[in-house]
Design an enzyme around this catalytic site. Structure first.
Site, short mmCIF file in Angstrom:
data_model
loop_
_atom_site.label_atom_id
_atom_site.label_comp_id
_atom_site.label_asym_id
_atom_site.label_seq_id
_atom_site.Cartn_x
_atom_site.Cartn_y
_atom_site.Cartn_z
N ARG A 27 0.89 -1.26 0.17
CA ARG A 27 -0.16 -0.09 0.00
C ARG A 27 0.86 1.17 0.05
O ARG A 27 0.44 2.35 -0.24
CB ARG A 27 -0.80 0.03 1.28
CG ARG A 27 -1.92 -1.12 1.30
CD ARG A 27 -2.70 -0.95 2.50
NE ARG A 27 -3.54 0.29 2.50
CZ ARG A 27 -4.73 0.38 2.16
NH1 ARG A 27 -5.19 -0.35 1.24
NH2 ARG A 27 -5.10 1.70 2.30
N ASN A 102 -3.50 6.78 7.71
CA ASN A 102 -3.58 6.72 6.47
C ASN A 102 -4.98 7.81 5.71
O ASN A 102 -5.86 7.72 6.24
CB ASN A 102 -4.05 5.13 5.86
CG ASN A 102 -4.25 5.16 4.48
OD1 ASN A 102 -3.67 5.83 3.63
ND2 ASN A 102 -5.43 4.34 4.02
N GLU A 490 4.43 1.06 -16.41
CA GLU A 490 4.57 1.27 -15.00
C GLU A 490 5.27 0.33 -14.05
O GLU A 490 5.72 0.48 -13.10
CB GLU A 490 3.07 1.25 -14.27
CG GLU A 490 2.65 -0.22 -14.40
CD GLU A 490 1.02 -0.17 -13.60
OE1 GLU A 490 0.65 0.63 -12.90
OE2 GLU A 490 0.13 -0.85 -14.23
N HIS A 506 -2.13 10.06 -38.17
CA HIS A 506 -2.45 11.72 -37.80
C HIS A 506 -1.29 12.06 -36.62
O HIS A 506 -1.59 12.78 -35.78
CB HIS A 506 -3.79 11.78 -37.04
CG HIS A 506 -5.05 11.22 -37.83
ND1 HIS A 506 -5.45 12.14 -38.92
CD2 HIS A 506 -5.41 9.95 -38.22
CE1 HIS A 506 -6.32 11.54 -39.63
NE2 HIS A 506 -6.38 10.10 -39.28
#
Ligand code: AGP
Length: 610
Positions: A27, A102, A490, A506
């Site tokens: 986390r 947190n 990532e 393009h």
């Protein structure tokens, strides 16, 4: 973005805190700390770096000894650099109250200025430290009263754990918008940001809701609402075990989770398709009449979940004829969005804690939308604010790069599209039977692809040193191109971008040369020939192509490209089939570049701050 853990009970708290922090490290992992309450004092050890750095620091502290009460924290810095001083826990002036937090305290500057005027001395640059001083400000001998009062002044998000040397028989916690669970043990109780941190000790949990405070003793649990009134909470039993949150023999969580995809899809099929083809979406909380009234759908999400939403647009519009807009949550929330009558919002989030998606959902609800969420974490904040919830039940996804959650989100979007179409009388039985039959073949197909991983590993080795990658796809596989690029960038830090292949002329075609790798997603489909033209244009400019193609496609071999064949399936399901080779390609490139695959730099699993 951080993880908190707390323990009170008959055992020695320290090893339980450290074990919990290891489970929570995904986390946020730039600093960590623990606090033990014993002998009428608080013992704190905190360090920048990973949990292992904290453990090394603790080894040198002979004074810690046994304690039955403590809190711990694994940090992903928001305010203040990841330093020892800014690591949690934070204390008040007297070092008698310690807090782990947190979330983000949005009004911390004004609180800090006020408290400094009142004589408080601060040591860190963090927002979180104000919580400890605010509790101290209101402490008159009753910790829970002081906490109740203090949190009324906090704006923003928090899940906090609090201990005090003045009341060493209590562990207090509170939450607003950040996740918090209580673990219910025998002569011991726990708090944590997420279930894997305490699952080794108990499967019985209480999900804490916004505004609630919990007061834990070793043999009692009291839950208070924001007015301090005691409330009753249900105790849930967790169905999955700690090994689900371990690597189970794989080198990385990400590789394990890639390999779990066939099982996750099988589980979704068995739990959501009854009999030959009856689709059951318990939790959707939308009646047939309400479905028929839907005027338009807006899908909100971030990152990988956003890519799933783009596939969802194709599916829902094709089967239900309901117009769908897909929006990045962080854009939607500030756009003063237009919500028409009978608008349904579908929010997609693995964690259910992504701040931007939560805020976007609240904005949509405030403007009258009905919100159905597709989420992987039971009891998450998103689940709590939604009118209907479709859990993916993919089990904990620990790797920061989302894989099984993505294909599980796609699976739910297929079923949701068929379900809505059927309720609107737009899905003929024969068509439905075909679709469900194809859908049920997906686990086996993914298993077949996983068997080819050695070939993909070799291919990764050959493309390790390309300076950048371009991913191209069309129609349902344009989002696959975006997702493949996100996976690579990532975890390997190689610049990669996904593009609709029709956009080549393009702009992107100017990038093509022998130094650029181009991944083309070209399975059998109605627009296959268009993809072949793009591949021709790339090869004519010396671009190095990697092609995802359907088994048996011999034509594609005429390009000097590396080909990853996937089993044949109806083109409708190619987003689920074509993404798996791209997950493996990104994984093996990152591993060969010795990147920290499960905990890539600067990222965290759940982006609970803006
Ligand atoms: C995906 O690999 C990334 N980790 C990230 O983009 C992620 O998908 C995004 O932060 C959304 O997270 P959520 O699904 O938990 O809301």
């Amino acid at each position: 973005m951080c993880g908190i853990i707390g323990y009170i009970g008959k055992k020695n708290a320290l090893p339980i805190l450290l074990d919990g922090l290891r489970q929570l490290e995904y986390r946020g992992y730039d600093s960590a700390g623990i606090c033990l309450a014993k002998d009428a004092s608080l013992k704190i050890v905190k360090r920048s770096g990973k949990i292992k750095d904290l453990i090394n620091a603790i080894k040198n502290r002979k004074d810690l000894g046994q304690a039955n009460l403590g809190i711990g924290h694994s940090r992903w810095a928001t305010h203040g650099a990841p330093t020892n001083i800014n690591a949690h826990p934070h204390t008040d002036c007297s070092n008698g109250i310690a807090v782990v937090h947190n979330g983000i305290i949005e009004n911390f500057v004004e609180i800090k200025e006020r408290l400094i005027r009142e004589g408080h001395k601060f040591t860190s640059e963090t927002d979180s430290e104000v919580i400890a001083h605010l509790i101290e400000e209101y402490y008159t001998g009753d910790l829970e009263k002081a906490v109740l009062k203090a949190i009324k002044y906090l704006k923003g998000s928090f899940a906090i754990g609090i201990v005090s040397s003045n009341e060493p028989d209590k562990l207090i916690a509170a939450r607003k918008e950040s996740p918090l669970v209580v673990g219910v043990g025998k002569d011991e109780n726990f708090i944590a940001s997420d279930i894997p941190a305490i699952l080794r000790y108990t499967k019985k949990v209480i999900y804490v809701d916004d505004g609630e405070i919990v007061v834990l003793k070793k043999d009692s649990i009291k839950v208070l609402d924001s007015n301090g009134k005691v409330i009753k909470k249900r105790v849930d039993t967790i169905k999955w075990n700690i090994s689900s949150a371990q690597k189970s023999g794989f080198t990385h969580f990400m590789l394990k989770e890639i390999h779990e995809q066939p099982r996750v899809l099988s589980q979704i099929i068995s739990s959501r398709i009854k009999g030959s083809s009856a689709i059951e979406l318990d939790g959707i909380n939308l009646s047939g009449a309400a479905i028929k009234r839907i005027s338009n759908i807006i899908i909100l999400a971030c990152g990988t979940a956003y890519h799933a939403g783009l596939v969802g647009k194709y599916l829902i519009e094709r089967f239900t004829k309901i117009p769908v807009a897909v929006d990045v949550s962080s854009e939607f929330r500030y756009r003063k969005p237009i919500i028409r009558k009978n608008t349904v919002v579908i929010a997609i989030s693995q964690s259910g804690e992504t701040a931007d998606t939560l805020a976007a959902v609240k904005e949509a609800k405030s403007r009258g939308a009905t919100v159905i969420s597709i989420c992987n974490v039971v009891g998450s904040s998103l689940a709590r604010v939604s009118d209907g919830i479709l859990y993916t039940y993919a089990g904990p996804e620990i790797g920061v790069a989302s894989t099984k959650a993505y294909t599980a989100q796609l699976a739910m979007l297929y079923l949701l599209s068929f379900y809505i179409a059927e309720k609107k009388g737009l899905l003929r039985k024969r068509v439905k039977r075909f679709l469900i039959k194809e859908f049920k073949s997906l686990p086996e197909i993914l298993q077949e692809i996983l068997k080819k991983k050695e070939g993909i590993k070799k291919l990764a080795g050959k493309h390790l040193n390309f300076g950048s990658f371009l991913y191209l796809g069309r129609n349902l596989n344009f989002p696959t191109a975006l997702e493949g690029a996100l996976k690579l960038k990532e975890i390997s830090y190689i610049p990669a971008e996904g593009y609709p292949a029709g956009e080549m002329k393009h702009g992107p075609i100017a990038l093509i040369d022998e130094y650029r790798a181009v991944v083309c997603i070209a399975p059998d489909s109605a627009i296959y020939e268009k993809m072949v033209s793009n591949i021709q244009e790339i090869c004519a400019r010396m671009g190095k192509v990697i092609i995802v193609a359907t088994e048996g496609d011999k034509e594609i071999r005429r390009f000097t490209g590396e080909i990853i064949y996937v089993p044949k399936t109806d083109e409708l399901f190619s987003p689920i089939v074509s993404v798996v080779p791209l997950q493996l390609l990104a994984y093996y490139i990152a591993v060969k570049k010795c990147c920290d695959v499960d905990q890539p730099r600067n990222l965290a699993k759940s982006v609970t701050v803006e």
